[in-house]
Design a protein around this motif. Structure first.
Motif, PDB file in Angstrom:
ATOM      1  N   LEU A  60       0.823  -1.206   0.000  1.00 23.38           N
ATOM      2  CA  LEU A  60       0.000   0.000   0.000  1.00 23.38           C
ATOM      3  C   LEU A  60       0.862   1.264   0.000  1.00 23.38           C
ATOM      4  O   LEU A  60       0.463   2.295  -0.523  1.00 23.38           O
ATOM      5  CB  LEU A  60      -0.923   0.005   1.228  1.00 23.38           C
ATOM      6  CG  LEU A  60      -2.016  -1.074   1.244  1.00 23.38           C
ATOM      7  CD1 LEU A  60      -2.765  -1.028   2.565  1.00 23.38           C
ATOM      8  CD2 LEU A  60      -2.980  -0.893   0.084  1.00 23.38           C
ATOM      9  N   GLU A  61       2.036   1.182   0.599  1.00 24.80           N
ATOM     10  CA  GLU A  61       2.900   2.349   0.741  1.00 24.80           C
ATOM     11  C   GLU A  61       3.878   2.520  -0.417  1.00 24.80           C
ATOM     12  O   GLU A  61       4.358   3.616  -0.671  1.00 24.80           O
ATOM     13  CB  GLU A  61       3.688   2.240   2.053  1.00 24.80           C
ATOM     14  CG  GLU A  61       2.799   2.239   3.298  1.00 24.80           C
ATOM     15  CD  GLU A  61       3.570   1.873   4.552  1.00 24.80           C
ATOM     16  OE1 GLU A  61       4.790   1.624   4.437  1.00 24.80           O
ATOM     17  OE2 GLU A  61       2.955   1.845   5.637  1.00 24.80           O
ATOM     18  N   SER A  62       4.178   1.452  -1.116  1.00 22.12           N
ATOM     19  CA  SER A  62       5.196   1.492  -2.159  1.00 22.12           C
ATOM     20  C   SER A  62       4.561   1.506  -3.546  1.00 22.12           C
ATOM     21  O   SER A  62       3.475   0.965  -3.755  1.00 22.12           O
ATOM     22  CB  SER A  62       6.120   0.269  -2.050  1.00 22.12           C
ATOM     23  OG  SER A  62       6.729   0.203  -0.781  1.00 22.12           O
ATOM     24  N   SER A  63       5.257   2.136  -4.461  1.00 16.68           N
ATOM     25  CA  SER A  63       4.807   2.139  -5.850  1.00 16.68           C
ATOM     26  C   SER A  63       5.460   0.977  -6.589  1.00 16.68           C
ATOM     27  O   SER A  63       6.317   0.282  -6.047  1.00 16.68           O
ATOM     28  CB  SER A  63       5.183   3.464  -6.523  1.00 16.68           C
ATOM     29  OG  SER A  63       6.594   3.640  -6.494  1.00 16.68           O
ATOM     30  N   HIS A  64       5.040   0.749  -7.820  1.00 15.25           N
ATOM     31  CA  HIS A  64       5.622  -0.299  -8.635  1.00 15.25           C
ATOM     32  C   HIS A  64       6.611   0.293  -9.637  1.00 15.25           C
ATOM     33  O   HIS A  64       6.493   1.456 -10.037  1.00 15.25           O
ATOM     34  CB  HIS A  64       4.533  -1.069  -9.389  1.00 15.25           C
ATOM     35  CG  HIS A  64       3.696  -1.944  -8.507  1.00 15.25           C
ATOM     36  ND1 HIS A  64       2.675  -1.461  -7.730  1.00 15.25           N
ATOM     37  CD2 HIS A  64       3.740  -3.275  -8.285  1.00 15.25           C
ATOM     38  CE1 HIS A  64       2.121  -2.449  -7.064  1.00 15.25           C
ATOM     39  NE2 HIS A  64       2.744  -3.562  -7.380  1.00 15.25           N
ATOM     40  N   VAL A  65       7.573  -0.520 -10.031  1.00 17.88           N
ATOM     41  CA  VAL A  65       8.566  -0.132 -11.023  1.00 17.88           C
ATOM     42  C   VAL A  65       8.165  -0.726 -12.363  1.00 17.88           C
ATOM     43  O   VAL A  65       7.935  -1.934 -12.476  1.00 17.88           O
ATOM     44  CB  VAL A  65       9.973  -0.637 -10.634  1.00 17.88           C
ATOM     45  CG1 VAL A  65      10.976  -0.297 -11.726  1.00 17.88           C
ATOM     46  CG2 VAL A  65      10.400  -0.034  -9.305  1.00 17.88           C
ATOM     47  N   GLU A  66       8.043   0.110 -13.384  1.00 24.48           N
ATOM     48  CA  GLU A  66       7.706  -0.375 -14.723  1.00 24.48           C
ATOM     49  C   GLU A  66       8.963  -0.841 -15.438  1.00 24.48           C
ATOM     50  O   GLU A  66       9.977  -0.134 -15.465  1.00 24.48           O
ATOM     51  CB  GLU A  66       7.042   0.741 -15.532  1.00 24.48           C
ATOM     52  CG  GLU A  66       6.674   0.319 -16.943  1.00 24.48           C
ATOM     53  CD  GLU A  66       6.062   1.458 -17.750  1.00 24.48           C
ATOM     54  OE1 GLU A  66       5.797   1.265 -18.945  1.00 24.48           O
ATOM     55  OE2 GLU A  66       5.845   2.543 -17.172  1.00 24.48           O
TER      56      GLU A  66
END
Length: 291
Positions: A60-66
């Motif tokens: 929930l706190e972290s974004s994803h890396v594309e």
């Protein structure tokens, strides 16, 4: 790692001296039982989403890396490392015979069951700049194989068959594993395996969707195999012959790099039925069906 060293994916060793590192670890205990636990959240309700856990909070706190797998600065070996570290895979230990009768034995982690009627399996062969893998060549020439599922009691022997020996040398002798006659194919099945599947090749599909072959680049392949006979060790099969005992089979799964895992802890989670769930006392499913 359980793969042929003839692969184009030449990886640097993770440890300068693996045996020295291994000696510091706890000994393997083959007597550890299979433990059945509750599910992660036995009180889960419809609409609740992921459970509250360190992993869930982090997501929930972290974004994803594309990641673009075809990026100009990205090597295919990077995709290999990423995929095998992110997707646990069962291991198929494939026995074949060459056209002249030379036996071959090799492990593959690009493997899966895809249907049961008829029993159908797929084995993936990675693109190689050198000669095709002996298993692939043998399958094309003879159309037959035996798929043996790897258990923890012979994982070192299975790994030894990844040596890059000439096709005239049999991996059976290198590993010390024993062969038994099959019923519908000429290739031998593995005596040491709890579960073996005789199979016939339905199709060998080149995965050349982008014209790599015309560019002189190696191309991967996918073998589609129909199961023609099952063999299960007698102490592992139930009376109805429709379920294999996990505590006897003890299968091994391949993870990223040189990591493997054995099944030691499991839980059971029945597949939901709409009618049953609507009738279940305390179920909140009806609230979502009204929307």
């Amino acid at each position: 790692m359980m793969r042929s060293t003839k692969s184009p994916f030449e990886l640097k060793p993770k440890y300068p001296d693996f045996k020295k590192v291994e000696a510091t670890r706890p000994a393997f205990d083959p007597s550890l039982p299979i433990v059945y636990t509750q599910t992660p959240d036995p009180r889960w309700e419809y609409g609740k989403g992921a459970i509250s856990s360190p992993q869930a909070c982090s997501s929930l706190e972290s974004s994803h890396v594309e990641i673009d797998p075809y990026g100009s600065d990205r090597a295919m070996i990077d995709n290999y490392r990423l995929l095998v570290s992110g997707i646990p895979r069962p291991i198929s230990f494939v026995s074949t015979l060459s056209k002249d009768g030379t036996p071959n034995l090799a492990p593959f982690s690009y493997f899966q069951l895809v249907d049961h009627d008829p029993p159908t399996f797929v084995i993936g062969f990675s693109a190689r700049a050198s000669r095709p893998k002996d298993t692939q060549k043998n399958l094309i020439e003879t159309g037959e194989c035996v798929i043996n599922v790897v258990s923890d009691h012979f994982v070192e022997a299975a790994n030894a068959t990844s040596l890059d020996v000439e096709s005239s040398i049999s991996e059976w002798g290198l590993s010390g594993l024993k062969s038994l006659p099959s019923a519908t194919v000429r290739a031998g099945r593995l005596k040491d395996s709890i579960f073996s599947i005789e199979g016939k090749l339905l199709e060998m599909k080149d995965l050349d969707y982008h014209g790599h072959a015309k560019q002189g680049k190696p191309v991967g392949s996918l073998a589609v195999i129909q199961g023609t006979r099952f063999w299960v060790r007698s102490d592992a099969i139930n009376d109805h012959q429709d379920e294999i005992d996990l505590s006897v089979m003890r299968p091994v799964v391949q993870l990223g790099g040189i990591q493997y895992s054995r099944v030691r802890e499991t839980f059971e989670l029945p597949r939901p039925s709409l009618a049953t769930e609507l009738a279940r006392e305390g179920s909140n499913l009806a609230n979502f069906m009204k929307k």
